[in-house]
Design an enzyme around this catalytic site. Structure first.
Site, PDB file in Angstrom:
ATOM      1  N   TYR A 123      24.649 -70.453  28.982  1.00 27.40           N
ATOM      2  CA  TYR A 123      24.027 -70.653  27.680  1.00 27.40           C
ATOM      3  C   TYR A 123      23.570 -72.109  27.505  1.00 27.40           C
ATOM      4  O   TYR A 123      22.417 -72.342  27.122  1.00 27.40           O
ATOM      5  CB  TYR A 123      24.987 -70.250  26.558  1.00 27.40           C
ATOM      6  CG  TYR A 123      24.922 -68.774  26.195  1.00 27.40           C
ATOM      7  CD1 TYR A 123      24.523 -67.814  27.125  1.00 27.40           C
ATOM      8  CD2 TYR A 123      25.272 -68.333  24.928  1.00 27.40           C
ATOM      9  CE1 TYR A 123      24.470 -66.473  26.809  1.00 27.40           C
ATOM     10  CE2 TYR A 123      25.219 -66.986  24.589  1.00 27.40           C
ATOM     11  CZ  TYR A 123      24.813 -66.059  25.534  1.00 27.40           C
ATOM     12  OH  TYR A 123      24.760 -64.735  25.203  1.00 27.40           O
TER      13      TYR A 123
ATOM     14  N   GLU B 261      15.055 -74.109  27.989  1.00 27.37           N
ATOM     15  CA  GLU B 261      14.126 -73.657  26.945  1.00 27.37           C
ATOM     16  C   GLU B 261      13.559 -74.852  26.170  1.00 27.37           C
ATOM     17  O   GLU B 261      12.363 -74.880  25.838  1.00 27.37           O
ATOM     18  CB  GLU B 261      14.844 -72.693  26.000  1.00 27.37           C
ATOM     19  CG  GLU B 261      15.140 -71.334  26.637  1.00 27.37           C
ATOM     20  CD  GLU B 261      16.041 -70.467  25.771  1.00 27.37           C
ATOM     21  OE1 GLU B 261      15.865 -70.480  24.541  1.00 27.37           O
ATOM     22  OE2 GLU B 261      16.935 -69.792  26.326  1.00 27.37           O
TER      23      GLU B 261
END
Length: 575
Positions: A158, A165
């Site tokens: 994560y 991202e």
């Protein structure tokens, strides 16, 4: 396949969907790893920069397919909250749009980190979902390596995925070609989305940590003991699910005053996400008249008594209604009693500890007025407290009897009642540490404590024996507790307080047990009064002034950016 279940049409579709997604992401992962391994003399940064070019076609299809997961949640195919699912998939789609249409975002190392992080998460995730559907148990029957990967990889992937991202977002925001296609790209990708990630990522990671802890606890939990006492009824699958029972009780409670609403509740799908709406509608029906309020309560409780089961010591089952309709013949409690050694205080003033001070008299009344003005307490509560200040004689409870169901509750009034010299009839679990605490407090007070015992008090040769034999179980000994209380202190008026609290479905059971005891004491003992410790999930009517004050504060804070984001990420649970 001995442990597999029969797979219907819905599950067959979900297995196929998860299988195809797992295959798609496996191709993305294998191509990405091959690009890293076969990168020749290129640096690691350059190899990561080349990952997108090697996986772009499959990546687009695999990630776009996740939009179906929003639809699955919306139509009830899976038990996932629609808003949370939409946010999670939406953030991925935003990153996918950026990397597809922004050339500079494709050829930087963060893109490779993002894609590899995604695929390493998604391959075991979709394989886990497939296994859960086929075996029928996501917690205990899925292969442990798959289970471990599903609930552990997020700790590393994560953060790396979020980092990747963000690099894609910032590169897309500065890409002129991307800006020509999406005029507001810079605002969205350079400011809005990073802000959302900054605030939302900790919630997402903490949620996964909580899910991991809960799932591992369930997987390695010991098998529950055989059911005894008050239990949820068996369902068609042989389990004791709460969903259908809750629906049936709520539907029965309102059907007498609003048949259409009762039918709507019975036919409602997606109950897990809709029950709060129907609870509110039930309260609205109760608000129409005193008669409606009483009928809704009676009908709902009557249905609960009929549906819940009581498993006797020999393993046989009857309805809870039946077992509470007759006197218990399989044993009875003895009675223990301890009187405190402290001298009762006469006409003692009400004292409230507050910020290092002990407030009393006019100083306390002044502070009470401040609490009312702040909205900390309602005006009626403030007036009641001030009446106690003005009438110190009310604080002498030496002639009053209080039954505490859940006497050891941290939120209960045991300590206050003991300090005021009350006669407390304590009902709590048969665990020695609980009774050591309660009896020790009683001995140093001006009050008294009465409690159930398995053996006569005269046979308890020392305190340890007394503690070990004190107490009872509201679940397994409900009728026996009721009978003991009915025969106790004839002619005395009881105030019966329900203070026991448990999590989840267990709280429904203990609440029903306490209600049965309160009902019979109210009907069969004169001048019995009731008290309750409410829970945060209770629905109450409030004065118009309280509603206006609440809305004023809500309007003051709800339009602030951090409050909007908090509401968004919590699906409306906060603000």
């Amino acid at each position: 396949m001995a442990d597999s279940k029969n797979v219907g049409l819905k599950d067959s579709y979900l297995v196929l969907y998860n299988c195809l997604c797992c295959v798609g992401w496996s191709i993305v992962l294998s191509r990405g790893i091959r690009t890293l391994v076969l990168g020749g003399d290129d640096s690691l940064s350059d190899r990561l920069s080349n990952v997108y070019a090697s996986v772009s076609d499959v990546l687009i299809y695999s990630q776009t397919a996740a939009l179906l997961e929003i639809l699955h949640a919306a139509i009830g195919l899976v038990r996932s909250p629609v808003v949370v699912t939409a946010m999670q998939v939406g953030s991925r789609i935003a990153a996918l749009v950026a990397i597809v249409f922004a050339p500079t975002a494709q050829v930087q190392y963060g893109a490779g980190i993002m894609i590899l992080s995604w695929s390493l998460v998604e391959v075991p995730r979709y394989a886990f979902y497939m296994s859960a559907i086929i075996t029928g148990d996501a917690t205990k029957k899925t292969p442990f390596p798959l289970f471990w990967l599903r609930y552990s990889l997020f700790a590393v992937l994560y953060p790396t995925g979020i980092f990747g991202e963000l690099t894609v977002f910032f590169n897309a925001a500065s890409d002129s070609a991307f800006g020509e296609i999406f005029p507001f790209a810079k605002i969205i990708y350079a400011y809005l989305l990073p802000a959302v990630y900054l605030l939302g990522s900790p919630f997402m990671i903490m949620n996964m940590i909580g899910n991991r802890k809960k799932s591992f606890k369930k997987r390695f939990a010991k098998p529950p003991p055989p059911p005894r006492g008050l239990v949820w009824p068996l369902d068609d699958k042989g389990g004791r699910s709460s969903t259908n029972v809750n629906k049936a009780i709520l539907a029965a409670s309102v059907r007498g005053v609003n048949p259409e609403l009762g039918d709507a509740i019975s036919n409602a799908s997606g109950w897990r996400f809709k029950y709060n709406k129907y609870l509110k509608k039930m309260v609205e029906e109760q608000c129409k008249s005193p008669e409606a309020a009483l009928q809704v309560a009676r009908d709902g409780l009557q249905k609960a008594y009929e549906l819940f089961e009581y498993v006797k010591p020999d393993g046989s089952s009857v309805s809870f209604k039946e077992v509470m309709s007759q006197k218990w013949t399989d044993g009875k409690f003895h009675t223990g009693n301890i009187k405190g050694n402290a001298t009762p205080k006469k006409n003692s003033a009400l004292e409230v500890p507050y910020k290092g001070e002990i407030l009393s008299g006019e100083k306390l009344k002044t502070q009470i007025d401040k609490w009312v003005s702040y909205g900390t307490i309602e005006d009626s509560a403030g007036e009641a407290m001030k009446r106690c200040v003005d009438n110190p004689g009310w604080l002498d409870l030496s002639d009053k009897y209080f039954v505490l169901l859940g006497a050891g509750s941290a939120m209960g009034p045991f300590l206050v009642l003991m300090a005021l010299g009350a006669n407390v009839i304590a009902v709590d679990l048969d665990r020695a540490p609980i009774w050591k605490r309660l009896i020790s407090i009683a001995r140093t007070s001006s009050g008294s404590i009465t409690f159930p015992l398995k053996i006569p008090q005269s046979d308890c040769k020392d305190d340890e024996t007394l503690y070990q034999n004190a107490g009872c179980n509201l679940f397994t000994q409900t009728p026996m507790i009721r009978d003991w209380l009915l025969d106790l202190y004839p002619g005395k008026s009881f105030t019966v307080g329900s203070y026991a609290y448990l999590n989840g479905a267990l709280h429904v059971q203990v609440s029903l047990a306490m209600d049965a005891i309160c009902r019979d004491l109210s009907e069969k003992r004169k001048n019995t009064s009731l008290a309750y410790l409410c829970t945060p999930t209770d629905l109450h009517l409030i004065p118009q002034e309280a509603h206006a004050a609440s809305m004023e504060l809500y309007n003051k804070f709800s339009n602030k950016l951090y409050c909007i984001l908090l509401s968004l990420f919590s699906s409306g649970k906060f603000l």
